[in-house]
Design a protein around this motif. Structure first.
Motif, mmCIF file in Angstrom:
data_model
loop_
_atom_site.group_PDB
_atom_site.id
_atom_site.type_symbol
_atom_site.label_atom_id
_atom_site.label_comp_id
_atom_site.label_asym_id
_atom_site.label_seq_id
_atom_site.Cartn_x
_atom_site.Cartn_y
_atom_site.Cartn_z
ATOM 1 N N GLU A 223 0.849 -1.196 0.000
ATOM 2 C CA GLU A 223 0.000 0.000 0.000
ATOM 3 C C GLU A 223 0.886 1.248 0.000
ATOM 4 O O GLU A 223 0.894 2.038 0.937
ATOM 5 C CB GLU A 223 -0.928 -0.008 1.206
ATOM 6 N N ILE A 224 1.616 1.403 -1.092
ATOM 7 C CA ILE A 224 2.499 2.541 -1.298
ATOM 8 C C ILE A 224 2.063 3.215 -2.599
ATOM 9 O O ILE A 224 2.055 2.565 -3.653
ATOM 10 C CB ILE A 224 3.973 2.096 -1.388
ATOM 11 N N PRO A 225 1.659 4.475 -2.547
ATOM 12 C CA PRO A 225 1.078 5.133 -3.716
ATOM 13 C C PRO A 225 1.899 5.001 -5.002
ATOM 14 O O PRO A 225 1.351 4.708 -6.069
ATOM 15 C CB PRO A 225 0.969 6.600 -3.273
ATOM 16 N N LEU A 226 3.214 5.199 -4.907
ATOM 17 C CA LEU A 226 4.023 5.126 -6.126
ATOM 18 C C LEU A 226 4.132 3.711 -6.669
ATOM 19 O O LEU A 226 4.317 3.518 -7.873
ATOM 20 C CB LEU A 226 5.416 5.713 -5.893
ATOM 21 N N HIS A 227 4.027 2.710 -5.826
ATOM 22 C CA HIS A 227 4.022 1.328 -6.301
ATOM 23 C C HIS A 227 2.735 1.052 -7.087
ATOM 24 O O HIS A 227 2.765 0.410 -8.143
ATOM 25 C CB HIS A 227 4.123 0.359 -5.124
ATOM 26 N N MET A 228 1.619 1.561 -6.558
ATOM 27 C CA MET A 228 0.345 1.394 -7.254
ATOM 28 C C MET A 228 0.336 2.177 -8.562
ATOM 29 O O MET A 228 -0.133 1.689 -9.598
ATOM 30 C CB MET A 228 -0.803 1.832 -6.346
ATOM 31 N N ASP A 229 0.872 3.384 -8.528
ATOM 32 C CA ASP A 229 0.950 4.206 -9.735
ATOM 33 C C ASP A 229 1.796 3.526 -10.800
ATOM 34 O O ASP A 229 1.452 3.576 -11.992
ATOM 35 C CB ASP A 229 1.549 5.573 -9.390
ATOM 36 N N MET A 230 2.874 2.888 -10.386
ATOM 37 C CA MET A 230 3.758 2.215 -11.332
ATOM 38 C C MET A 230 3.013 1.125 -12.109
ATOM 39 O O MET A 230 3.090 1.049 -13.342
ATOM 40 C CB MET A 230 4.944 1.599 -10.593
ATOM 41 N N VAL A 231 2.264 0.280 -11.389
ATOM 42 C CA VAL A 231 1.530 -0.802 -12.040
ATOM 43 C C VAL A 231 0.443 -0.236 -12.954
ATOM 44 O O VAL A 231 0.250 -0.713 -14.087
ATOM 45 C CB VAL A 231 0.928 -1.752 -10.991
ATOM 46 N N GLU A 232 -0.258 0.788 -12.484
ATOM 47 C CA GLU A 232 -1.296 1.413 -13.310
ATOM 48 C C GLU A 232 -0.712 2.018 -14.583
ATOM 49 O O GLU A 232 -1.303 1.922 -15.667
ATOM 50 C CB GLU A 232 -2.029 2.487 -12.509
ATOM 51 N N SER A 233 0.467 2.640 -14.477
ATOM 52 C CA SER A 233 1.089 3.261 -15.652
ATOM 53 C C SER A 233 1.455 2.229 -16.709
ATOM 54 O O SER A 233 1.530 2.539 -17.904
ATOM 55 C CB SER A 233 2.337 4.055 -15.240
ATOM 56 N N LEU A 234 1.674 0.979 -16.269
ATOM 57 C CA LEU A 234 2.017 -0.101 -17.194
ATOM 58 C C LEU A 234 0.775 -0.811 -17.725
ATOM 59 O O LEU A 234 0.883 -1.772 -18.495
ATOM 60 C CB LEU A 234 2.920 -1.114 -16.500
ATOM 61 N N GLY A 235 -0.399 -0.350 -17.316
ATOM 62 C CA GLY A 235 -1.642 -0.961 -17.775
ATOM 63 C C GLY A 235 -2.108 -2.125 -16.931
ATOM 64 O O GLY A 235 -3.056 -2.833 -17.286
ATOM 65 N N GLY A 236 -1.452 -2.345 -15.783
ATOM 66 C CA GLY A 236 -1.856 -3.415 -14.890
ATOM 67 C C GLY A 236 -2.871 -2.948 -13.862
ATOM 68 O O GLY A 236 -3.233 -1.772 -13.797
ATOM 69 N N ILE A 237 -3.337 -3.893 -13.054
ATOM 70 C CA ILE A 237 -4.328 -3.605 -12.015
ATOM 71 C C ILE A 237 -3.671 -3.855 -10.660
ATOM 72 O O ILE A 237 -3.459 -5.009 -10.271
ATOM 73 C CB ILE A 237 -5.568 -4.507 -12.162
ATOM 74 N N PRO A 238 -3.310 -2.792 -9.931
ATOM 75 C CA PRO A 238 -2.670 -2.990 -8.626
ATOM 76 C C PRO A 238 -3.646 -3.532 -7.601
ATOM 77 O O PRO A 238 -4.793 -3.089 -7.515
ATOM 78 C CB PRO A 238 -2.191 -1.587 -8.255
ATOM 79 N N SER A 239 -3.198 -4.502 -6.827
ATOM 80 C CA SER A 239 -4.039 -5.109 -5.802
ATOM 81 C C SER A 239 -3.261 -5.133 -4.488
ATOM 82 O O SER A 239 -2.221 -5.783 -4.387
ATOM 83 C CB SER A 239 -4.429 -6.535 -6.205
ATOM 84 N N VAL A 240 -3.751 -4.403 -3.492
ATOM 85 C CA VAL A 240 -3.074 -4.319 -2.200
ATOM 86 C C VAL A 240 -3.465 -5.523 -1.347
ATOM 87 O O VAL A 240 -4.626 -5.695 -0.997
ATOM 88 C CB VAL A 240 -3.424 -3.014 -1.469
ATOM 89 N N ILE A 241 -2.487 -6.364 -1.046
ATOM 90 C CA ILE A 241 -2.692 -7.557 -0.230
ATOM 91 C C ILE A 241 -1.544 -7.643 0.761
ATOM 92 O O ILE A 241 -0.390 -7.400 0.404
ATOM 93 C CB ILE A 241 -2.736 -8.833 -1.113
#
Length: 391
Positions: A223-241
């Motif tokens: 649950e780190i904003p830039l980690h989620m942003d990174m996956v989204e920028s690549l077209g992936g779906i970030p999932s916090v687990i």
């Protein structure tokens, strides 16, 4: 490969032994003058609880304190205590404790609470901020950003080329200023930074070779904003687990993949539920060891130096161990049937071009000034050039 892994492991053990003898350099203090004095605590004192900060007599440390301890540092972390080579934060805590108690002649004791005994990382950080816990380790930039958003520059993808560059930057003036800023914002100082390893993409559905392969994939992230942003920028779906639930999530297909440092893959036996591991090296694990500033300032100048020396010694030991174990970790991954892939230059560039620009844009939205980001990037580039010139 096995001979090399054994050699590296022996090197790490020797490093720990050398550090435990106290043959160490002493870093300088920063962030205010000492007020002298010191905070005393009984050797059998109750530990703070995992939530809130009320004293809890049911949580006890397995650490044995010196009989003559006048000051006790209560230190919480989330790692197990399997062994020095298998549990990096156990190694860190052992070296820190032994160095403090040796250099102080037992006047200062360290009471270690491993394996989330005092709560999870967010809770232990809150306790350190409030002062009910003196010290914790393993705090990531996402948690520290709650108090100081600009520390997130450390999570810009591909900002560091290697661990040497990261350590040089973080152990220098930039890292010292970050610590002072955290003191001002939260009353907590960084005793040392722990950039232990680079994170890589892992998958169960397909081999990830370039940025296009991430599109549409459900990727577990912290649950780190830039980690989620990174996956989204690549077209992936970030999932916090949570890390504790990750094994099951991979096993049942709740997520298609994850991103993880090599040593944390085997810490939770994730190689058993992973098919592909790509050496994307997109992010650096930029964790920190923190201490309550009021407690630190209650120590005499001499005792402050002991604490800082011990933290730097523990940093060296922990990073030596994680580096030493990496060949053995990859042996375990491959032995479990995980296919390890090293992207070529063009494939790596496909990750870099997208994620880095997206991260910089995100930082502006949370109030991190563009000049600050540019200055940080320039410092990293200059540091890399200086290191290259010395080779």
């Amino acid at each position: 490969m096995k001979k090399r892994a054994t050699l590296f492991s022996l090197t790490a053990i020797l490093l720990c032994c050398a550090l435990l003898t106290g043959c160490l350099g002493t870093p300088s203090t920063s962030g205010g003058a000492s007020s002298g004095g010191g905070t005393s605590a009984s050797a059998g004192g109750a530990a703070p609880s995992g939530t809130g900060g009320d004293a809890s007599p049911t949580v006890t440390s397995t650490s044995v304190l010196p009989d003559n301890a006048e000051i006790v540092i209560k230190f919480g972390h989330n790692d197990s205590e399997i062994g020095l080579l298998e549990s990096p934060y156990y190694a860190f805590s052992r070296v820190f404790k032994n160095t403090v108690e040796t250099l102080s002649g037992g006047r200062i004791g360290v009471q270690v609470f491993p394996n989330n005994q005092l709560g999870d990382l967010p809770s232990m950080l809150e306790q350190t901020v409030s002062g009910t816990l003196q010290m914790t380790a393993g705090q990531n930039t996402g948690l520290l950003a709650t108090y100081m958003p600009k520390i997130q520059v450390l999570d810009i993808p591909y900002v560091f080329r290697d661990l040497n560059t990261a350590l040089t930057v973080l152990n220098g003036e930039f890292g010292q200023q970050l610590s002072q800023d955290l003191i001002d914002a939260a009353g907590v100082r960084v005793l040392c930074y722990l950039p232990t390893a680079f994170r890589n993409f892992a998958s169960n559905t397909k081999e990830i070779k370039s940025a296009d392969d991430i599109k549409g994939m459900k990727i577990r992230v912290m649950e780190i904003p830039l980690h989620m942003d990174m996956v989204e920028s690549l077209g992936g779906i970030p999932s916090v687990i949570s890390f504790q639930e990750l094994y099951s999530a991979l096993q049942t297909g709740v997520v298609d993949g994850q991103e993880q440092a090599p040593y944390t893959m085997v810490m939770n036996n994730l190689q058993e539920v992973t098919k592909y591991y790509t050496l994307s090296q997109h992010l650096l694990n930029s964790n920190a060891c923190t201490m309550n500033e009021a407690f630190f300032q209650s120590l005499s100048d001499e005792d402050q130096q002991i604490v800082l020396t011990a933290a730097r010694a523990a940093q060296r030991a922990m990073m030596g161990i994680t580096t030493a174990n990496e060949p053995e970790v990859f042996d375990k991954l491959r032995s479990a049937g995980v296919q390890v892939y090293a992207p070529n230059e063009a494939e790596l560039a496909s990750f870099q071009d997208i994620t880095r620009q997206s991260a910089i844009a995100y930082l502006e939205t949370v109030g991190v000034e563009a000049d600050y980001v540019r200055g940080f990037l320039a410092l990293v580039d200059a540091t890399q050039s200086e290191i290259d010139a010395q080779r």
